[in-house]
Write a protein that holds these residues in place. Structure first.
Motif, PDB file in Angstrom:
ATOM      1  N   UNK A   1       0.832  -1.205   0.000  1.00  0.00           N
ATOM      2  CA  UNK A   1       0.000   0.000   0.000  1.00  0.00           C
ATOM      3  C   UNK A   1       0.866   1.255   0.000  1.00  0.00           C
ATOM      4  N   UNK A   2       0.385   2.278  -0.693  1.00  0.00           N
ATOM      5  CA  UNK A   2       1.066   3.569  -0.648  1.00  0.00           C
ATOM      6  C   UNK A   2       0.876   4.175   0.738  1.00  0.00           C
ATOM      7  N   UNK A   3       1.724   5.106   1.075  1.00  0.00           N
ATOM      8  CA  UNK A   3       1.611   5.748   2.397  1.00  0.00           C
ATOM      9  C   UNK A   3       0.246   6.390   2.616  1.00  0.00           C
ATOM     10  N   UNK A   4      -0.286   7.159   1.659  1.00  0.00           N
ATOM     11  CA  UNK A   4      -1.613   7.749   1.883  1.00  0.00           C
ATOM     12  C   UNK A   4      -2.703   6.691   2.075  1.00  0.00           C
ATOM     13  N   UNK A   5      -2.644   5.607   1.308  1.00  0.00           N
ATOM     14  CA  UNK A   5      -3.654   4.549   1.446  1.00  0.00           C
ATOM     15  C   UNK A   5      -3.541   3.873   2.809  1.00  0.00           C
ATOM     16  N   UNK A   6      -2.331   3.668   3.259  1.00  0.00           N
ATOM     17  CA  UNK A   6      -2.115   3.045   4.571  1.00  0.00           C
ATOM     18  C   UNK A   6      -2.629   3.953   5.687  1.00  0.00           C
ATOM     19  N   UNK A   7      -2.362   5.235   5.566  1.00  0.00           N
ATOM     20  CA  UNK A   7      -2.846   6.195   6.563  1.00  0.00           C
ATOM     21  C   UNK A   7      -4.369   6.199   6.594  1.00  0.00           C
ATOM     22  N   UNK A   8      -5.007   6.190   5.435  1.00  0.00           N
ATOM     23  CA  UNK A   8      -6.470   6.160   5.382  1.00  0.00           C
ATOM     24  C   UNK A   8      -7.026   4.886   5.995  1.00  0.00           C
ATOM     25  N   UNK A   9      -6.363   3.766   5.751  1.00  0.00           N
ATOM     26  CA  UNK A   9      -6.816   2.496   6.324  1.00  0.00           C
ATOM     27  C   UNK A   9      -6.719   2.519   7.848  1.00  0.00           C
ATOM     28  N   UNK A  10      -5.609   3.017   8.366  1.00  0.00           N
ATOM     29  CA  UNK A  10      -5.439   3.107   9.819  1.00  0.00           C
ATOM     30  C   UNK A  10      -6.470   4.053  10.412  1.00  0.00           C
ATOM     31  N   UNK A  11      -6.697   5.179   9.750  1.00  0.00           N
ATOM     32  CA  UNK A  11      -7.675   6.137  10.263  1.00  0.00           C
ATOM     33  C   UNK A  11      -9.079   5.543  10.262  1.00  0.00           C
ATOM     34  N   UNK A  12      -9.423   4.791   9.228  1.00  0.00           N
ATOM     35  CA  UNK A  12     -10.737   4.141   9.175  1.00  0.00           C
ATOM     36  C   UNK A  12     -10.893   3.168  10.346  1.00  0.00           C
ATOM     37  N   UNK A  13      -9.856   2.397  10.620  1.00  0.00           N
ATOM     38  CA  UNK A  13      -9.924   1.439  11.733  1.00  0.00           C
ATOM     39  C   UNK A  13      -9.999   2.157  13.077  1.00  0.00           C
ATOM     40  N   UNK A  14      -9.305   3.268  13.206  1.00  0.00           N
ATOM     41  CA  UNK A  14      -9.385   4.048  14.445  1.00  0.00           C
ATOM     42  C   UNK A  14     -10.802   4.554  14.667  1.00  0.00           C
ATOM     43  N   UNK A  15     -11.427   5.031  13.602  1.00  0.00           N
ATOM     44  CA  UNK A  15     -12.803   5.520  13.715  1.00  0.00           C
ATOM     45  C   UNK A  15     -13.762   4.386  14.088  1.00  0.00           C
ATOM     46  N   UNK A  16     -13.562   3.225  13.479  1.00  0.00           N
ATOM     47  CA  UNK A  16     -14.436   2.080  13.793  1.00  0.00           C
ATOM     48  C   UNK A  16     -14.240   1.632  15.235  1.00  0.00           C
ATOM     49  N   UNK A  17     -12.983   1.613  15.706  1.00  0.00           N
ATOM     50  CA  UNK A  17     -12.729   1.239  17.096  1.00  0.00           C
ATOM     51  C   UNK A  17     -13.423   2.212  18.035  1.00  0.00           C
TER      52      UNK A  17
END
Length: 67
Positions: A36-52
């Motif tokens: 994954x590109x850095x921006x895509x990875x950041x978005x994925x982590x942010x999505x998981x943080x929001x879900x948590x």
């Protein structure tokens, strides 16, 4: 012997929130994080943080205030 804790009955909206969280977690588990590109990875982590955060809020919503 203690009785097992009763399960909270979720509203339709709460069930949808849980399904969204499960879906996002499943997508993250299947993703090739190394590719994954850095921006895509950041978005994925942010999505998981929001879900948590949402799931912790849901737990608070469904907890027995007396328990």
């Amino acid at each position: 012997m203690d009785d097992p804790p009763s399960r909270a009955v979720l509203s339709d909206e709460q069930k949808i929130r849980v399904e969204f969280a499960r879906s996002d977690l499943d997508k993250a588990r299947r993703a090739d994080l190394a590719a994954m590109s850095s921006p895509a990875l950041i978005l994925s982590v942010e999505r998981l943080r929001q879900r948590l955060d949402d799931m912790l809020t849901l737990i608070e919503e469904t907890q027995d205030p007396l328990g």
